[in-house]
Design an enzyme around this catalytic site. Structure first.
Site, PDB file in Angstrom:
ATOM      1  CB  CYS A   9      -0.950   0.008   1.197  1.00 40.37           C
ATOM      2  SG  CYS A   9      -2.140  -1.351   1.160  1.00 40.37           S
ATOM      3  CG  ASN A  49      -6.523  -0.795   1.011  1.00 45.09           C
ATOM      4  OD1 ASN A  49      -5.885  -0.290   0.094  1.00 45.09           O
ATOM      5  ND2 ASN A  49      -5.942  -1.322   2.069  1.00 45.09           N
ATOM      6  CG  HIS A 103      -3.154   3.425   2.229  1.00 43.67           C
ATOM      7  ND1 HIS A 103      -3.611   3.057   0.981  1.00 43.67           N
ATOM      8  CD2 HIS A 103      -3.211   2.305   3.007  1.00 43.67           C
ATOM      9  CE1 HIS A 103      -3.916   1.766   1.001  1.00 43.67           C
ATOM     10  NE2 HIS A 103      -3.695   1.298   2.220  1.00 43.67           N
TER      11      HIS A 103
END
Length: 332
Positions: free
Chosen positions: A116, A286, A256
């Site tokens: 990520c 996500n 994020h």
């Protein structure tokens, strides 16, 4: 001679059409909308459907839109870095598939994998090519087809992840705009909490690994949450301190989009109100490498030249980091 910095001069994004709602997930695993929303902030996520469709099919539309928005001819692009955890194939690099598809015949490209945090790592890396004076037009892509490695019988992961991505153009700037500083970290001892067991050289695909469902993302949620809250908050505070920024100086936090509670904890540590935090986790979940460029794409019209922006991420492995940049252009 004025110092060269690498400035973002354009941003574009792409998400697939198919919307996977919490309601639909209720028919797949034992969960419900209230449980998912209260713990993650996610309402829906996008899924790339269709045979032989990979991450490049998310990246290419974003890159084509970026070229159009920045009035850039494909052959003018010097370099393309693709941050992804879900490459189309082991090789060639997804970056090379993208450059071929968009006609960037003079660009070299490669993939970068930091889960990520991939987009931040790629952005920091790309900025050095620009700062050195070697390249004038560099594209950084962050994109993932997470649905390809998610077990839709595993409640711990299937509620979180979606597909999507974005791209930014980096160009030289001598007016003080662009990427000013970065703090990037990693700690491999965190691998046990967030990883994919099989599919690499350690455990190549076999009938046994497939039957054991080892080709999916595995996450130990509580441990990851604990590390992510501290990691993202620490580096965001550090990059502010290193550059003498107060909460009043920061126009936007671009976090994020892993979990709304992690985002809130990071913003609180930085002393930022909700109005200064980019948020689209409720729509896309996500998307791993895709979350930060997707936020920049959605909020682009609200960004002003000179805005101080902090990007922050935390990813599996563990990887984490923050980047401080000055936005280089006003809304068009």
């Amino acid at each position: 001679m004025s110092k060269i910095t690498a400035a973002i001069t354009g941003v574009a994004g792409y998400v697939p059409d198919y919307v996977l709602t919490n309601k639909e997930l209720e028919t797949m695993v034992e969960t419900n909308d209230e449980w998912i929303t209260s713990r993650t902030g996610i309402k829906e996520r996008r899924i790339l459907k269709g045979e032989d469709k990979g991450t490049s099919h998310i990246a290419v539309p974003a890159v084509l839109d970026l070229l159009k928005k920045t009035n850039t001819k494909p052959e003018e692009v010097d370099l393309l870095i693709c941050a992804t955890t879900t490459p189309d194939m082991v090789f060639p690099a997804t970056a090379n598939l993208i450059t071929a598809e968009v006609g960037a015949v003079n660009a070299f490209g490669y993939d970068l994998q930091a889960a990520c945090s991939g987009f931040l790592y790629a952005l920091a890396t790309a900025s050095k090519f620009v700062e050195s004076g070697q390249y004038k037009k560099v594209i950084v892509v962050g994109a993932d087809k997470m649905s390809s490695i998610i077990d839709y019988t595993d409640r711990a992961t299937c509620i979180i992840f979606g597909d999507g991505g974005g791209a930014v153009m980096l160009e030289p700037n001598t007016e003080g705009y662009g990427i000013i500083d970065s703090v990037l970290k990693s700690d491999g001892t965190g691998a046990q909490y967030l990883h994919m067991k099989a599919g690499g050289s350690r455990r190549p695909a076999t009938i046994e690994t497939v039957q054991a469902r080892e080709h999916y993302a595995f996450q130990e949620g509580q441990q990851v949450f604990k590390f992510a809250v501290k990691g993202m908050a620490d580096v965001s505070a550090e990059v502010m301190e290193r550059n003498n920024l107060t909460s009043d100086d920061v126009a936007w936090l671009v976090p994020h989009q892993a979990n709304k509670r992690i985002i809130e904890a990071t913003a609180n540590r930085m002393g930022l109100s909700n109005e200064k935090v980019m948020l689209n986790i409720h729509k896309y979940g996500n998307t791993t490498s895709g979350t930060i460029p997707l936020c920049l794409w959605e909020y682009e019209s609200q960004l002003k030249k000179g805005d101080n922006i902090v990007l922050a991420a935390f990813g599996g492995g563990f990887t984490w980091g923050a980047i401080y940049l000055k936005w280089a252009y006003d809304p068009k």
